[in-house]
Design an enzyme around this catalytic site. Sequence first.
Site, PDB file in Angstrom:
ATOM      1  N   ARG A  72      81.717  42.967  83.120  1.00  9.92           N
ATOM      2  CA  ARG A  72      83.234  43.485  83.088  1.00  9.92           C
ATOM      3  C   ARG A  72      83.227  44.830  82.615  1.00  9.92           C
ATOM      4  O   ARG A  72      83.924  45.667  82.941  1.00  9.92           O
ATOM      5  CB  ARG A  72      83.898  42.216  82.092  1.00  9.92           C
ATOM      6  CG  ARG A  72      84.236  41.002  83.131  1.00  9.92           C
ATOM      7  CD  ARG A  72      84.666  39.864  81.999  1.00  9.92           C
ATOM      8  NE  ARG A  72      85.191  38.700  82.840  1.00  9.92           N
ATOM      9  CZ  ARG A  72      84.481  37.835  83.432  1.00  9.92           C
ATOM     10  NH1 ARG A  72      83.078  37.937  83.234  1.00  9.92           N
ATOM     11  NH2 ARG A  72      84.991  37.071  83.928  1.00  9.92           N
TER      12      ARG A  72
ATOM     13  N   SER B 133      86.575  29.717  92.377  1.00 11.42           N
ATOM     14  CA  SER B 133      85.896  30.405  90.968  1.00 11.42           C
ATOM     15  C   SER B 133      86.742  31.314  90.444  1.00 11.42           C
ATOM     16  O   SER B 133      87.736  31.877  91.212  1.00 11.42           O
ATOM     17  CB  SER B 133      85.022  31.381  91.641  1.00 11.42           C
ATOM     18  OG  SER B 133      84.388  32.155  90.723  1.00 11.42           O
TER      19      SER B 133
ATOM     20  N   GLU C  69      79.329  26.138  83.692  1.00 17.80           N
ATOM     21  CA  GLU C  69      78.016  26.826  83.627  1.00 17.80           C
ATOM     22  C   GLU C  69      77.134  26.060  82.446  1.00 17.80           C
ATOM     23  O   GLU C  69      76.050  26.142  82.500  1.00 17.80           O
ATOM     24  CB  GLU C  69      78.167  28.261  83.364  1.00 17.80           C
ATOM     25  CG  GLU C  69      78.639  28.293  81.939  1.00 17.80           C
ATOM     26  CD  GLU C  69      79.286  30.001  81.744  1.00 17.80           C
ATOM     27  OE1 GLU C  69      78.958  30.659  80.732  1.00 17.80           O
ATOM     28  OE2 GLU C  69      80.063  30.293  82.216  1.00 17.80           O
TER      29      GLU C  69
ATOM     30  N   ARG D 236      69.774  28.266  85.730  1.00 18.06           N
ATOM     31  CA  ARG D 236      70.223  27.200  84.705  1.00 18.06           C
ATOM     32  C   ARG D 236      69.357  26.158  85.166  1.00 18.06           C
ATOM     33  O   ARG D 236      69.384  24.982  84.083  1.00 18.06           O
ATOM     34  CB  ARG D 236      71.860  26.974  84.653  1.00 18.06           C
ATOM     35  CG  ARG D 236      72.549  28.416  84.388  1.00 18.06           C
ATOM     36  CD  ARG D 236      73.720  27.896  83.725  1.00 18.06           C
ATOM     37  NE  ARG D 236      74.397  29.297  83.457  1.00 18.06           N
ATOM     38  CZ  ARG D 236      74.228  30.130  82.432  1.00 18.06           C
ATOM     39  NH1 ARG D 236      73.282  29.790  81.439  1.00 18.06           N
ATOM     40  NH2 ARG D 236      74.853  31.243  82.083  1.00 18.06           N
TER      41      ARG D 236
ATOM     42  N   LYS E 182      67.628  36.104  86.200  1.00 17.64           N
ATOM     43  CA  LYS E 182      69.009  36.399  86.589  1.00 17.64           C
ATOM     44  C   LYS E 182      69.847  36.723  85.405  1.00 17.64           C
ATOM     45  O   LYS E 182      70.795  37.603  85.410  1.00 17.64           O
ATOM     46  CB  LYS E 182      69.558  35.206  87.595  1.00 17.64           C
ATOM     47  CG  LYS E 182      71.015  35.221  87.805  1.00 17.64           C
ATOM     48  CD  LYS E 182      71.103  34.124  88.803  1.00 17.64           C
ATOM     49  CE  LYS E 182      72.541  34.460  89.644  1.00 17.64           C
ATOM     50  NZ  LYS E 182      73.675  34.684  88.850  1.00 17.64           N
TER      51      LYS E 182
END
Length: 426
Positions: A32, A169, A312, A384, A409
């Site tokens: 961001r 999302s 997540e 993950r 990643k």
Amino acid sequence: MPTDPDVWSAPVADGPVAARVPLPGSKSMTNRALVLAALADRPAVLARPLRSRDTELMAAALRALGTGVTRDGDAWRVEPGELRGPARVDVGLAGTVMRFLPPVAALATGEVTVDGDPRARERPMGPLIEALRALGAEVDDGGRGALPLTLRGRGGLAGGAVVIDASGSSQLVSGLLLAAPRFAKGVEVRHEGPPVPSAPHLAMTVAMLRDAGATVETGPDLWRVAPGPVTADAWTIEPDLSNAAQFLGAALVTGGSVTVPDWPEVTTQPGDALRGLLASMGAEVTRGPDGLTVRGGGAFGGLTADLREVGELTPVLAALAALADGPSRLTGIAHLRGHETDRLAALVREINGLGGDARELPDGLEIRPRPLHGGLFHTYDDHRMVMAAAVLGLAVPGVEVENPATVGKTLPGFTDLWSGMLTGRE
């Protein structure tokens, strides 16, 4: 011991861990901040950014559009430039890049083609593509509603009001909001559909826009960003709290203690929810001058939780659930079927492949404790899943983890950090 370099033998804990684990910066905040700095009216410095595949892809994408992104010691320096094509952008498998970059590319002059890994072409993009068209962008996606796509920019975008279904999302909304100060009319985004997941990430987007001088108004399923300058001189990136999940979880599994330093007192990161989630499973959780510390007491219970806002965290929490003393029910996470892999199906397949008892629900997972055994744990190019496998391996000898490098990643050097935790090294 496997000789295949693409397989990692997850180490078994030989006793309670006792470690301090400093973590690199937040991927969500880094990407961001990179976007906002690229759209700003003067150069900016990002202190303590994450350098991983996802953030390097974002930096490369912005460079391709004419933004200067250079290393300055441990920081990144961003020099805004005229956004222009022709350019080709590789988003890899990064949701933030594939959803944040197209609205920026729509502001460029010239043609910009956006593509990524094969799985990226299956991830939800249609609502964003249609929203960009409604706001004045020319987008050619071949009618697929997915990558690859080409934007033909004219140096700006009208903006205005748009309705979007962001139930797949929250990044679909965040991508529009981050670029909106540079739209001629700003943007008004209204969500219509099932609930938007990952609300903390939307709060992060709004907070960072405001920190950059943007005027943002929010309401139920409504976000408005006024046109105006973006001013971002400096960003200090917080540690990635979601990447703390497996380390803090190790304290629970081993009956030990793990401290993550520099845990912020106030944050918009979804990973902050770990404090309550791990406590509900039986951990002792304290935050003090040294950071956040989690202590386990041996056996621990299952978890019943709605994880819609913190999806997540699901893979690591599912691994903990498979090792718990009682059943777990994790809901609100149907959207994880559209992540790096179908995480619900992948977790069920791999936990059960080690002898576990996991099944899919319409919007989540149900996991019951059973004795587990070793075996190959497939990771599906999903960082993950590697982290989940590592947690299982603490208590289950013989867990062999496929393609551990995919964890780069978001957390390069994970296996070294993991081994260091088990030996008490930072």
